[in-house]
Design a protein around this motif. Structure first.
Motif, mmCIF file in Angstrom:
data_model
loop_
_atom_site.group_PDB
_atom_site.id
_atom_site.type_symbol
_atom_site.label_atom_id
_atom_site.label_comp_id
_atom_site.label_asym_id
_atom_site.label_seq_id
_atom_site.Cartn_x
_atom_site.Cartn_y
_atom_site.Cartn_z
ATOM 1 N N LEU A 160 0.812 -1.033 -0.140
ATOM 2 C CA LEU A 160 0.103 -0.081 -0.234
ATOM 3 C C LEU A 160 0.799 1.273 0.078
ATOM 4 O O LEU A 160 0.503 2.096 -0.613
ATOM 5 C CB LEU A 160 -0.944 -0.063 1.340
ATOM 6 C CG LEU A 160 -1.816 1.342 1.524
ATOM 7 C CD1 LEU A 160 -2.739 1.333 0.421
ATOM 8 C CD2 LEU A 160 -2.756 1.080 2.778
ATOM 9 N N ALA A 216 2.139 1.631 -3.361
ATOM 10 C CA ALA A 216 1.144 2.290 -4.445
ATOM 11 C C ALA A 216 1.113 3.704 -4.173
ATOM 12 O O ALA A 216 0.657 4.474 -5.374
ATOM 13 C CB ALA A 216 0.009 1.285 -3.920
ATOM 14 N N SER A 234 -6.323 4.669 -5.179
ATOM 15 C CA SER A 234 -7.478 3.963 -5.714
ATOM 16 C C SER A 234 -7.408 2.612 -5.916
ATOM 17 O O SER A 234 -6.419 2.494 -6.853
ATOM 18 C CB SER A 234 -8.121 4.688 -6.853
ATOM 19 O OG SER A 234 -8.211 6.029 -6.434
ATOM 20 N N TRP A 235 -8.061 1.595 -5.603
ATOM 21 C CA TRP A 235 -7.683 0.255 -5.727
ATOM 22 C C TRP A 235 -8.956 -0.315 -6.504
ATOM 23 O O TRP A 235 -10.148 0.177 -6.305
ATOM 24 C CB TRP A 235 -7.821 -0.571 -4.585
ATOM 25 C CG TRP A 235 -6.499 -0.309 -3.889
ATOM 26 C CD1 TRP A 235 -6.454 0.776 -2.668
ATOM 27 C CD2 TRP A 235 -5.341 -1.021 -4.034
ATOM 28 N NE1 TRP A 235 -5.073 0.664 -2.309
ATOM 29 C CE2 TRP A 235 -4.410 -0.269 -3.075
ATOM 30 C CE3 TRP A 235 -4.797 -1.939 -4.572
ATOM 31 C CZ2 TRP A 235 -3.277 -0.729 -2.732
ATOM 32 C CZ3 TRP A 235 -3.389 -2.229 -4.504
ATOM 33 C CH2 TRP A 235 -2.679 -1.559 -3.686
ATOM 34 N N TYR A 285 -11.471 -3.275 -8.483
ATOM 35 C CA TYR A 285 -11.805 -4.697 -8.316
ATOM 36 C C TYR A 285 -13.147 -4.919 -9.190
ATOM 37 O O TYR A 285 -13.957 -4.066 -9.306
ATOM 38 C CB TYR A 285 -12.282 -5.046 -7.025
ATOM 39 C CG TYR A 285 -11.412 -4.748 -5.755
ATOM 40 C CD1 TYR A 285 -10.469 -6.047 -5.699
ATOM 41 C CD2 TYR A 285 -11.054 -4.093 -5.158
ATOM 42 C CE1 TYR A 285 -9.281 -6.103 -4.846
ATOM 43 C CE2 TYR A 285 -9.780 -3.932 -4.329
ATOM 44 C CZ TYR A 285 -9.183 -4.990 -4.196
ATOM 45 O OH TYR A 285 -7.966 -4.928 -3.189
ATOM 46 N N GLY A 289 -7.790 -5.686 -8.301
ATOM 47 C CA GLY A 289 -7.062 -5.867 -7.151
ATOM 48 C C GLY A 289 -5.690 -4.927 -7.280
ATOM 49 O O GLY A 289 -4.723 -4.915 -6.395
ATOM 50 N N SER A 290 -5.757 -3.935 -8.299
ATOM 51 C CA SER A 290 -4.412 -3.279 -8.268
ATOM 52 C C SER A 290 -4.820 -1.919 -8.073
ATOM 53 O O SER A 290 -5.896 -1.341 -8.503
ATOM 54 C CB SER A 290 -3.846 -3.604 -9.841
ATOM 55 O OG SER A 290 -4.723 -2.997 -10.708
ATOM 56 N N ALA A 291 -3.817 -1.187 -7.900
ATOM 57 C CA ALA A 291 -3.882 0.415 -7.663
ATOM 58 C C ALA A 291 -3.749 1.171 -9.080
ATOM 59 O O ALA A 291 -3.018 0.666 -10.047
ATOM 60 C CB ALA A 291 -2.988 0.900 -6.773
ATOM 61 N N ARG A 292 -4.714 1.928 -9.008
ATOM 62 C CA ARG A 292 -4.531 2.836 -10.417
ATOM 63 C C ARG A 292 -4.693 4.364 -10.212
ATOM 64 O O ARG A 292 -5.403 4.736 -9.037
ATOM 65 C CB ARG A 292 -5.844 2.414 -11.397
ATOM 66 C CG ARG A 292 -6.025 1.080 -11.659
ATOM 67 C CD ARG A 292 -4.874 0.836 -12.828
ATOM 68 N NE ARG A 292 -4.709 -0.497 -12.816
ATOM 69 C CZ ARG A 292 -4.234 -1.266 -13.773
ATOM 70 N NH1 ARG A 292 -3.654 -0.383 -14.797
ATOM 71 N NH2 ARG A 292 -4.081 -2.644 -13.799
ATOM 72 N N TYR A 340 -12.217 1.521 -4.713
ATOM 73 C CA TYR A 340 -12.103 1.835 -3.281
ATOM 74 C C TYR A 340 -10.687 2.874 -3.080
ATOM 75 O O TYR A 340 -9.708 2.601 -3.571
ATOM 76 C CB TYR A 340 -11.570 0.422 -2.526
ATOM 77 C CG TYR A 340 -12.732 -0.451 -2.534
ATOM 78 C CD1 TYR A 340 -13.650 -0.557 -1.348
ATOM 79 C CD2 TYR A 340 -12.718 -1.604 -3.544
ATOM 80 C CE1 TYR A 340 -14.867 -1.518 -1.570
ATOM 81 C CE2 TYR A 340 -13.759 -2.645 -3.357
ATOM 82 C CZ TYR A 340 -14.956 -2.444 -2.321
ATOM 83 O OH TYR A 340 -15.899 -3.259 -2.558
ATOM 84 N N THR A 341 -11.064 3.794 -2.489
ATOM 85 C CA THR A 341 -10.200 5.085 -2.239
ATOM 86 C C THR A 341 -9.596 4.857 -0.860
ATOM 87 O O THR A 341 -10.526 5.035 0.148
ATOM 88 C CB THR A 341 -10.850 6.458 -2.619
ATOM 89 O OG1 THR A 341 -11.195 6.216 -3.800
ATOM 90 C CG2 THR A 341 -9.531 7.449 -2.435
#
Length: 134
Positions: free
Chosen positions: A38, A41, A65-66, A68, A77-80, A98-99
């Motif tokens: 995390l 990321a 921001s993740w 899914y 499941g990755s951060a963008r 998810y932020t």
């Protein structure tokens, strides 16, 4: 974002947790436990904010921001970055974002909000529903 829907804000939960920390009922070691993944990321995909960390008060928080969703396959499941989210919203029908706010100094992290993005369920301006009589 234009296709953002089903927004859930976790501000009340955050406020409650911080009240527990400030009163001493919860230790900082329990809330400052960000995973190294995390933190990485946050460094490479995060968006800097103007908010100072509520625990250490030394550094500004970073939002990560993740994403899914079944349609995302290996990208789930990755951060963008925010720019990528806008592009992905046009490419995919539906996915959840998810932020998470992160302090890279003390490792504080908390879920800020979640929402659904994607082109599914969004009507084009000229389109209208047909009635059964049509």
């Amino acid at each position: 974002m234009r296709t953002q829907r089903q927004v859930v804000d976790y501000a009340l939960q955050r406020r409650s947790l911080l009240a527990e920390v400030y009163s001493g009922r919860v230790g900082t070691n329990e809330v400052c436990d960000a995973n190294p993944y995390l933190l990485r990321a946050a460094k490479f995909h995060g968006q800097a904010t103007d908010s100072t960390c509520p625990v250490c008060r030394k550094e500004s928080l970073t939002h990560v921001s993740w994403v899914y969703g079944d349609e995302l396959k290996h990208a789930s499941g990755s951060a963008r970055a925010v720019e990528e989210l806008e592009r992905m919203a046009g490419l995919f029908e539906e996915f959840t974002v998810y932020t998470v706010e992160v302090c890279r100094t003390c490792s504080w992290n908390h879920l800020v909000q979640s929402y659904v993005l994607g082109s599914g369920g969004v009507r084009t301006p000229g389109a209208r529903r047909r009635t059964a009589a049509e």
